[in-house]
Each structure stands twice: as C-alpha cells, then as structure tokens.
Design an enzyme around this catalytic site. Structure first.
Site, mmCIF file in Angstrom:
data_model
loop_
_atom_site.group_PDB
_atom_site.id
_atom_site.type_symbol
_atom_site.label_atom_id
_atom_site.label_comp_id
_atom_site.label_asym_id
_atom_site.label_seq_id
_atom_site.Cartn_x
_atom_site.Cartn_y
_atom_site.Cartn_z
ATOM 1 C CB CYS A 140 -0.930 -0.034 1.218
ATOM 2 S SG CYS A 140 -1.963 1.415 1.383
ATOM 3 C CB CYS A 143 -0.566 2.431 4.053
ATOM 4 S SG CYS A 143 -2.142 1.866 3.422
ATOM 5 C CG ASP A 144 3.303 1.085 4.422
ATOM 6 O OD1 ASP A 144 2.856 1.603 5.466
ATOM 7 O OD2 ASP A 144 3.146 -0.103 4.127
HETATM 8 C C1 LIG Z 1 0.267 -3.974 5.637
HETATM 9 C C2 LIG Z 1 -0.911 -3.025 5.535
HETATM 10 C C3 LIG Z 1 -0.776 -1.724 5.994
HETATM 11 C C4 LIG Z 1 -1.847 -0.851 5.912
HETATM 12 N N1 LIG Z 1 -1.697 0.397 6.405
HETATM 13 C C5 LIG Z 1 -2.745 1.256 6.375
HETATM 14 C C6 LIG Z 1 -2.618 2.568 6.914
HETATM 15 O O1 LIG Z 1 -1.561 2.964 7.401
HETATM 16 N N2 LIG Z 1 -3.718 3.366 6.853
HETATM 17 C C7 LIG Z 1 -4.904 2.965 6.311
HETATM 18 O O2 LIG Z 1 -5.858 3.735 6.324
HETATM 19 N N3 LIG Z 1 -5.024 1.742 5.765
HETATM 20 C C8 LIG Z 1 -3.997 0.868 5.792
HETATM 21 N N4 LIG Z 1 -4.126 -0.371 5.244
HETATM 22 C C9 LIG Z 1 -5.398 -0.726 4.608
HETATM 23 C C10 LIG Z 1 -6.433 -1.106 5.697
HETATM 24 O O3 LIG Z 1 -5.843 -2.042 6.564
HETATM 25 C C11 LIG Z 1 -7.676 -1.673 5.069
HETATM 26 O O4 LIG Z 1 -8.211 -0.750 4.156
HETATM 27 C C12 LIG Z 1 -8.726 -1.966 6.144
HETATM 28 O O5 LIG Z 1 -8.217 -2.823 7.121
HETATM 29 C C13 LIG Z 1 -9.969 -2.617 5.537
HETATM 30 O O6 LIG Z 1 -10.855 -2.808 6.573
HETATM 31 P P1 LIG Z 1 -12.060 -3.833 6.486
HETATM 32 O O7 LIG Z 1 -12.764 -3.765 7.785
HETATM 33 O O8 LIG Z 1 -12.831 -3.610 5.259
HETATM 34 O O9 LIG Z 1 -11.412 -5.280 6.290
HETATM 35 P P2 LIG Z 1 -10.172 -6.033 6.905
HETATM 36 O O10 LIG Z 1 -9.299 -5.180 7.728
HETATM 37 O O11 LIG Z 1 -9.592 -6.770 5.752
HETATM 38 O O12 LIG Z 1 -10.865 -7.085 7.877
HETATM 39 C C14 LIG Z 1 -11.624 -8.141 7.362
HETATM 40 C C15 LIG Z 1 -12.137 -8.957 8.524
HETATM 41 O O13 LIG Z 1 -13.063 -9.926 8.055
HETATM 42 C C16 LIG Z 1 -12.830 -11.154 8.702
HETATM 43 N N5 LIG Z 1 -13.401 -12.203 7.861
HETATM 44 C C17 LIG Z 1 -13.135 -12.491 6.569
HETATM 45 N N6 LIG Z 1 -13.902 -13.546 6.154
HETATM 46 C C18 LIG Z 1 -14.652 -13.907 7.226
HETATM 47 C C19 LIG Z 1 -15.622 -14.918 7.449
HETATM 48 N N7 LIG Z 1 -15.983 -15.779 6.473
HETATM 49 N N8 LIG Z 1 -16.186 -15.017 8.685
HETATM 50 C C20 LIG Z 1 -15.839 -14.145 9.673
HETATM 51 N N9 LIG Z 1 -14.933 -13.163 9.510
HETATM 52 C C21 LIG Z 1 -14.350 -13.051 8.312
HETATM 53 C C22 LIG Z 1 -11.325 -11.197 8.886
HETATM 54 O O14 LIG Z 1 -10.960 -12.121 9.891
HETATM 55 C C23 LIG Z 1 -11.070 -9.736 9.273
HETATM 56 O O15 LIG Z 1 -11.285 -9.580 10.647
HETATM 57 C C24 LIG Z 1 -3.075 -1.277 5.326
HETATM 58 C C25 LIG Z 1 -3.203 -2.570 4.847
HETATM 59 C C26 LIG Z 1 -2.143 -3.454 4.954
HETATM 60 C C27 LIG Z 1 -2.295 -4.873 4.441
#
Ligand SMILES: Cc1cc2nc3c(=O)[nH]c(=O)nc-3n(C[C@H](O)[C@H](O)[C@H](O)COP(=O)(O)OP(=O)(O)OC[C@H]3O[C@@H](n4cnc5c(N)ncnc54)[C@H](O)[C@@H]3O)c2cc1C
Length: 314
Positions: A140, A143-144
């Site tokens: 990302c 992000c980084d």
């Molecule tokens: C290394 C890294 C660094 C990042 N740094 C930043 C940053 O600095 N700033 C920023 O704004 N964004 C950052 N991001 C992006 C950010 O993390 C994502 O945009 C955000 O986490 C997405 O949130 P979400 O809730 O949609 O899903 P996710 O964070 O992907 O969470 C998905 C959840 O769904 C659960 N899940 C999936 N399938 C199932 C199922 N069948 N049953 C039950 N649970 C399930 C998983 O266990 C997880 O808890 C970063 C991403 C990465 C990978």
C-alpha cells in the site's frame, strides 16, 4: 446437533468496517454479534505504525488501534466471537430471516447482516517477501509511501493499481523501478499516459522477482529477465507488491451480486446490496480507496442503513 440463536444484527468481519458498524449498532441498542474470523482485527493487525487514522497525532500501531475499536464496540454491548462464517443462506424477501453457519457448527439466525469481510492483497509467494513484510515490503503506497521519501523503491505489477502506486511514489521517491512480468502494461491508457511523463521512473518489462535481499530491512532485489533468463540485482530500500487484491466474498457468490473482480456491488451512495437485509462495508465493496478510514466510514453507513431497515421491516 446444531445450536440456534436469533439476532437483530450480525456483522461478519472484525476490521475497521466491522468494528465501526458494531460501535454504531451497539449504541443503537441492536446487540450486534460480530464474527471476527481467521484474522481478528483485520489487515491493520499486520502493520506497525498507522499515521493517517484521525485522532492519533503521534500515530498508533495497527494492532493497538484495532484492540481499541474492539474494546469500544464491546463497551456498548457488542459480542465478538472468534468463529468464521463458512456458509450463508440469504433471503430476498424483506423481513425474512437469514441463516449463517459457523466453523464450529453453529447456525445463527439474523434479521439483518453487515458483510465486512475485507480483501487480501495478492502475494508473490516468496519466502523472502513474507520475511520483510513491514520491513520494506508493502502492499500500500498510500499507507507506507511516506516512509520512503528520497529513497529508491520498486513496484511490482502492470495493472491500474501498480501504476497508481508508481505515480504516487514517483512524487516523493528518488527513483522508482516498475517491474512488469510481461511485455506490456494492463493498466488503462489514461493511466499509462501519466506514466510516460515521469522522469525518475525506470520500467523493466519481462522481469520477475527471484528474491528480496537484506538483513533486517530490504536492501535489494534479485530479478530475472524471463526471456533471456539473465539475473541482476537492483539496490532498493522498499518494494511495493501491487499485483491485485482478492475480496473475501467466496461464501456469498451466487447469492449477492458481485462485480467482475468479486467485490460486492452496493447501491451508489449507500451500503445496500441486492438483498434488502444485507449490507456491505469496507474493502469487500471498495476496489478503489481501500483505507481504514473509508472502511470505518462505510461501516458507520452500513449500521445506519441496517437500523433504518429494521425499523421499517421488523
Ligand atoms: C500492511 C498493511 C498496511 C496498511 N496500512 C494502512 C494505513 O496505514 N492506513 C490505512 O488507512 N489503511 C492501511 N491499510 C489498509 C487497511 O488495513 C484496510 O483498508 C482496512 O483494514 C480494511 O478494513 P475492512 O474492515 O474492510 O477489512 P479487513 O481489515 O480486511 O478485515 C476483514 C475482517 O473480516 C474477517 N473475515 C473475513 N472472512 C470472514 C468470514 N468468512 N467469517 C468471519 N470473519 C471473516 C477477517 O478475519 C477480518 O477480521 C493497510 C493494509 C495493509 C495490508
């Protein structure tokens, strides 16, 4: 023997979208049940410092931020379970009851559901890539990228995401190498046009990564020309893997409308899916922004959409 329970609101996923939805629905008195899945806390638990989530002037580590969100949701009455949802049976009729099945063989009945299962960035599949994640390997640039000011970095990929990351990094990094496996870019022509104007960019067509090199942090990358099999080493301090994302939607396929890439389609300006009682928030329905703050934002929207749905239909 299957155990049954009935809920107003079940949230699938415990990232920023899931927990934000949980905070809002819990405060609305809906007693949400959150299924955290295999990655409790979501993608941010795999990163160190998060500097762009509002409210933390000195930044906060990803795991800490997610633990705070969980505690906040629980303080208003949300119940967070560790299980994963493995199967769903969604009803099209308004005021129908949806059925969810967990990996510990429970059947859960829900009047309404928020899908917040996120997305996974695709990996190259190298051992060295895994070792340097958070130490020079990133997926990302938004992000980084800030951490690589005036440094030499590489981007892997040839699609729109890779080009977006390249353009953004080229504005702050000294040199950006773009490593493309084939002889052409898959990105849109408009995006390609922006690329040709960048002076600190070098594109390596027909190149793949053999190994990421370094002690604790990334110091270089060993690449191979897949046409003439010649290997070479590039000195870099960061590498951005931009070969795509996979939305976690496999269990909804055939029941919820998905786009060509597998993202859940929501009605414009809302979190409504094609199923009246099912809402989607976060990265699972967002191929564009993919940030914690946008996930939290749509998590809030889903909670409000769901609350309105329950008031009108139950
Ligand atoms: C290394 C890294 C660094 C990042 N740094 C930043 C940053 O600095 N700033 C920023 O704004 N964004 C950052 N991001 C992006 C950010 O993390 C994502 O945009 C955000 O986490 C997405 O949130 P979400 O809730 O949609 O899903 P996710 O964070 O992907 O969470 C998905 C959840 O769904 C659960 N899940 C999936 N399938 C199932 C199922 N069948 N049953 C039950 N649970 C399930 C998983 O266990 C997880 O808890 C970063 C991403 C990465 C990978």
């Amino acid at each position: 023997m299957l155990k049954e329970s009935v809920h107003n609101c079940v949230i699938i996923g415990s990232g920023p979208a899931g927990y934000s939805a949980a905070i809002y629905t819990a405060r609305a008195g809906l007693n949400p049940l959150v299924y955290a899945g295999k990655n409790p806390g979501g993608q941010l638990t795999t990163t160190t410092l998060v500097e762009n989530y509002p409210g933390y002037p000195n930044g906060i580590t990803g795991p800490e931020l997610m633990e705070n969100m969980k505690k906040q949701a629980e303080s208003f009455g949300a119940i967070v379970k560790r299980q994963t949802i493995v199967k769903v049976s969604l009803v099209k009729e308004k005021n129908g009851i949806n059925k969810l099945y967990t990996d510990n063989n429970e059947k859960v009945l829900a009047k309404a559901i928020i899908i917040a299962t996120g997305a996974l960035s695709k990996d190259l599949g190298l051992e060295s890539e895994e070792r340097f994640k958070g130490y020079g390997v990133s997926s990302c640039a938004i992000c980084d990228g800030f951490l690589y000011k005036d440094k030499v970095v590489a981007v892997v990929g040839g699609g729109d995401t890779a080009l977006e990351e390249t353009i953004s990094l080229s504005q702050r990094c000294k040199i950006v190498y773009l490593l493309v496996r084939s002889g052409e870019l898959r990105a849109s022509k408009a995006m390609q046009c922006r690329l040709w104007k960048i002076s600190n960019l070098k594109i390596y067509f027909y190149h793949e990564i053999k190994e990421i090199l370094g002690e604790r942090f990334v110091e270089g990358v060993r690449i191979i020309n897949n046409k003439n099999k010649k290997e070479s080493i590039l000195s870099i301090e960061g590498i951005f893997i931009a070969i795509g994302h996979i939305p976690n939607t496999a269990i909804f396929r055939g029941q919820i409308n998905l786009d060509q890439m597998g993202y859940i389609i929501t009605k414009k300006g809302s979190t409504h899916t094609n199923i009246p009682s099912v809402f989607a928030a976060g990265d699972v329905q967002d191929a564009v922004y993919r940030q914690a703050i946008t996930s939290s934002g749509t998590g809030c929207m889903a909670a409000l959409d769901l609350e309105r749905y329950l008031m009108e239909n139950h």
